[in-house]
Design a protein around this motif. Structure first.
Motif, short mmCIF file in Angstrom:
data_model
loop_
_atom_site.label_atom_id
_atom_site.label_comp_id
_atom_site.label_asym_id
_atom_site.label_seq_id
_atom_site.Cartn_x
_atom_site.Cartn_y
_atom_site.Cartn_z
N TRP A 70 21.43 38.38 16.18
CA TRP A 70 21.05 37.19 15.48
C TRP A 70 22.12 36.33 14.57
O TRP A 70 21.85 35.47 14.17
N GLN A 103 31.55 31.96 11.42
CA GLN A 103 30.18 32.34 12.19
C GLN A 103 30.58 32.11 13.47
O GLN A 103 30.63 30.79 13.86
N MET A 105 29.51 32.17 17.85
CA MET A 105 28.12 32.30 18.67
C MET A 105 27.57 33.79 19.05
O MET A 105 28.46 34.51 19.63
N ASP A 107 24.30 34.34 20.60
CA ASP A 107 23.27 34.62 21.40
C ASP A 107 23.81 35.14 22.87
O ASP A 107 22.62 35.55 23.52
N PRO A 119 36.16 26.59 31.41
CA PRO A 119 36.36 25.24 32.32
C PRO A 119 37.72 25.00 32.78
O PRO A 119 37.78 24.24 33.75
N LEU A 162 39.95 29.88 22.73
CA LEU A 162 40.70 28.65 23.60
C LEU A 162 41.69 27.99 22.48
O LEU A 162 41.25 27.21 21.69
N VAL A 177 33.88 25.76 17.22
CA VAL A 177 32.68 25.88 18.13
C VAL A 177 33.21 25.93 19.33
O VAL A 177 33.22 26.97 20.05
N GLN A 178 33.95 24.91 20.03
CA GLN A 178 34.36 24.80 21.43
C GLN A 178 35.65 25.92 21.44
O GLN A 178 35.50 26.40 22.50
N PRO A 181 34.18 30.57 22.45
CA PRO A 181 33.10 31.08 23.42
C PRO A 181 32.52 32.07 23.34
O PRO A 181 32.95 33.02 22.34
N ARG B 68 13.33 31.08 13.68
CA ARG B 68 14.61 31.77 13.70
C ARG B 68 15.12 31.12 15.20
O ARG B 68 14.08 30.82 16.07
N ALA B 69 16.20 30.99 15.25
CA ALA B 69 16.86 30.39 16.44
C ALA B 69 18.04 31.15 16.88
O ALA B 69 18.80 31.75 16.01
N TRP B 70 18.39 31.08 18.19
CA TRP B 70 19.55 31.79 18.30
C TRP B 70 20.95 31.28 18.21
O TRP B 70 21.98 31.57 18.06
N GLN B 71 20.66 29.85 17.66
CA GLN B 71 21.97 29.23 17.65
C GLN B 71 21.65 27.98 16.67
O GLN B 71 20.62 27.22 17.05
N LEU B 73 23.70 24.68 15.26
CA LEU B 73 25.07 23.84 15.51
C LEU B 73 24.76 22.59 14.55
O LEU B 73 23.99 21.73 14.93
N GLN B 103 29.04 25.99 13.07
CA GLN B 103 27.87 27.03 13.48
C GLN B 103 27.45 27.57 12.04
O GLN B 103 28.27 28.25 11.42
N SER B 106 21.38 31.11 11.73
CA SER B 106 20.10 30.57 12.38
C SER B 106 19.16 31.64 12.49
O SER B 106 17.90 31.56 13.33
N MET B 140 27.05 25.04 30.39
CA MET B 140 28.21 24.69 30.05
C MET B 140 28.82 23.44 30.83
O MET B 140 28.55 23.42 32.19
N ALA B 236 28.97 20.51 21.80
CA ALA B 236 28.50 21.86 21.68
C ALA B 236 28.84 22.60 23.07
O ALA B 236 29.03 23.83 23.09
N ARG B 238 30.53 22.01 25.49
CA ARG B 238 31.77 21.92 26.43
C ARG B 238 32.39 23.17 26.85
O ARG B 238 32.89 23.27 28.08
N THR B 239 32.25 24.29 26.06
CA THR B 239 32.88 25.88 26.60
C THR B 239 31.72 26.82 26.29
O THR B 239 32.05 27.93 26.68
N ARG B 240 30.51 26.40 26.03
CA ARG B 240 29.48 27.58 26.12
C ARG B 240 28.11 26.86 26.80
O ARG B 240 27.96 25.76 26.44
N ALA B 241 27.56 27.83 27.27
CA ALA B 241 25.99 27.36 27.57
C ALA B 241 25.14 27.34 26.19
O ALA B 241 25.59 28.39 25.66
N PRO B 243 21.75 28.46 24.63
CA PRO B 243 20.45 29.10 24.90
C PRO B 243 19.23 28.14 24.49
O PRO B 243 19.52 27.16 23.52
#
Lengths: 314, 314
Positions: A70, A103, A105, A107, A119, A162, A177-178, A181, B68-71, B73, B103, B106, B140, B236, B238-241, B243
């Motif tokens: 979380w 903070q 990511m 997830d 990428p 990155l 953020v970017q 990863p 609550r959420a995994w992310q 932004l 970020q 969450s 991504m 958001a 650009r470099t991550r998927a 969820p």
């Protein structure tokens, strides 16, 4: 105690107890690591009593011990790294009485042998070797002294970065953020007692051995954090309660004699090159490059197992 | 479609479908909002077919629609706010071709009527009125055009901020941890079609009415985002998927005529005061202060319901 999580097709995987030698495992009394941490007071003694490990730990099935969380708050607690970055890039103003923290990511954390999709090679692909702790629920306003008692597990992390994106994002003041990863974790999460006297004053006093494409890149020790993990936790909890399963990172492990022992990220080596000769010589990672990270006890054993990964085109 | 989450003692609460007039509800085909978003393609049509709402929506039981959420932004997409903050505080360098984003935490969103605990009045307690979107899983590298199709729900957010901590954290370049405790959400999450032509070009074209201690504080409109939500999502991703269930925020809603229509955060008003008379006059919030926020359609209706909260000592 040692724990790992095996892939089972779900986002949280299946938690297992790992044998003292790290080769075998047994079913855990919680389905997932998140559940274990949430119910630690009930389940820890059951785990501790386990002394039979009927199954071989299949290294091809290893996920991160906590495959999603979380919250992931990463510090930058090694002064030799911070001072060098400041000297070279001029960012991160003097802040030496307050921990630095962002903070990131949470997830998804990659498993120890997952390929890392990026990428483009132009993004300045870099690794960052770190130690981290997993806490149970921490109330808002917890003191550093009390924070120590909330540390349930210790983990080893590769905080992928990155660098071509990191500087511009840092200049906005909004953090990354970017440029950040998903991170990776070594396969085994251990209770602090597993490290014996190499868990001291809220610090993981182990060497972190980092190899890039099979060549030794750095071997700094985790002892020299300016702030122990208990200080980082208290910093994070000043204005928020931390949910069980929050992961707190040390930041890039670094020692002041980095010219002799090397670094755990490329950016630090490039910083040294800039200081010494006015320009960086070492390039960032390319697709196909590998990195290996192993926290090592004085006796040569690796309590967290090994991260060994390859960067690939996304 | 409209959705709300009722408290049931669990962290995720219990999802309900809400009647068009916002007063009644029915059981949803998913237990939680997170599950609904993850299984949207299967469940949306079932929800859409619902036309009986047997239960009264009990306003005392309302949690955040996504508790609550995994992310999370949060952007800063209103140029009039960003330019003023830059003028006054000198941070956030010109970055006008790239969205600003950080970020935030969450693991918990306060419900619309929850008291907000803060450790001290000295921290510069401030509200920030925002709109936000909830996306399903975003790969991504998703383009802004494709990102629009991943927006499943629109929400209204109060992004609580502690301004005495925000400046120092921003100067580190690491972004905010202590300065950004948990946010709040208005009770109803709506599908974009609920807003009709007031959902345009990835923007929530509604006035956001903010009252502080019962007195009107601002009424800016959401239309003037420099970047629509689809651009923020693509940034958001650009470099991550991302969820399913990731929440993307607009940043403080602000219009360039803020001297006439007011603001949705105290910091903006103080910035105007600094520009106009050299010093801020408006103080930040005190314990016991209330804030009310309501996004309003041209016909006077409030699709998200109302946030109405009080600040209390933690």
């Amino acid at each position: 105690m040692k724990f790992a999580t095996l892939r089972d097709g779900t986002p949280d995987g299946r938690l297992v107890l790992v044998s003292p030698d790290g080769t075998r495992c047994a079913a855990a009394p919680a389905a997932t690591m998140q559940e274990l941490i949430e119910r630690w007071d009930t389940l820890a003694d059951i785990c501790r009593a386990q002394n039979e490990f009927p199954d071989t730990l299949d290294s091809t099935m290893l996920a991160a011990p906590l495959p999603r969380a979380w919250q992931w708050l990463d510090g930058s607690a090694f002064e030799s790294h911070g001072e060098l970055m400041k000297q070279v890039f001029g960012n991160a103003p003097d802040h030496s009485d307050v921990p630095l923290m962002y903070q990131g990511m949470s997830d998804r954390f990659y498993g120890p042998h997952d390929d890392i999709p990026v990428p483009s090679e132009d993004l300045g692909i870099d690794f960052e070797g770190e130690f981290g702790v997993v806490v149970d629920a921490v109330p808002m306003g917890t003191s550093p002294e009390d924070a120590l008692r909330h540390i349930r597990l210790i983990v080893q992390i590769n905080d992928w970065s990155l660098r071509a994106l990191a500087g511009p994002e840092m200049k906005t003041g909004f953090g990354w953020v970017q440029a950040k990863p998903a991170c990776s974790m070594a396969p085994i999460a251990v209770t602090p007692d597993e490290l014996g006297d190499q868990w001291r004053d809220g610090r993981v006093c182990l060497d972190l051995l980092v190899d890039w494409n099979g060549k030794r890149f750095g071997t700094p020790n985790g002892t020299s954090m300016s702030f122990g993990f208990h200080r980082l936790i208290a910093h994070a909890a000043r204005t928020r309660a931390l949910p069980a399963g929050t992961i707190i990172g040390s930041g890039t492990v670094s020692n002041s004699n980095y010219r002799e022992i090397g670094s755990t990220c490329i950016a630090e080596r490039r910083g040294i090159e800039i200081v010494d000769s006015g320009a960086p010589k070492t390039e960032f990672m390319r697709f196909g490059d590998t990195v290996r990270m192993e926290g090592r006890r004085a006796d040569g054993s690796a309590p967290f197992g090994v991260i060994e990964q390859r960067v690939v085109r996304a």
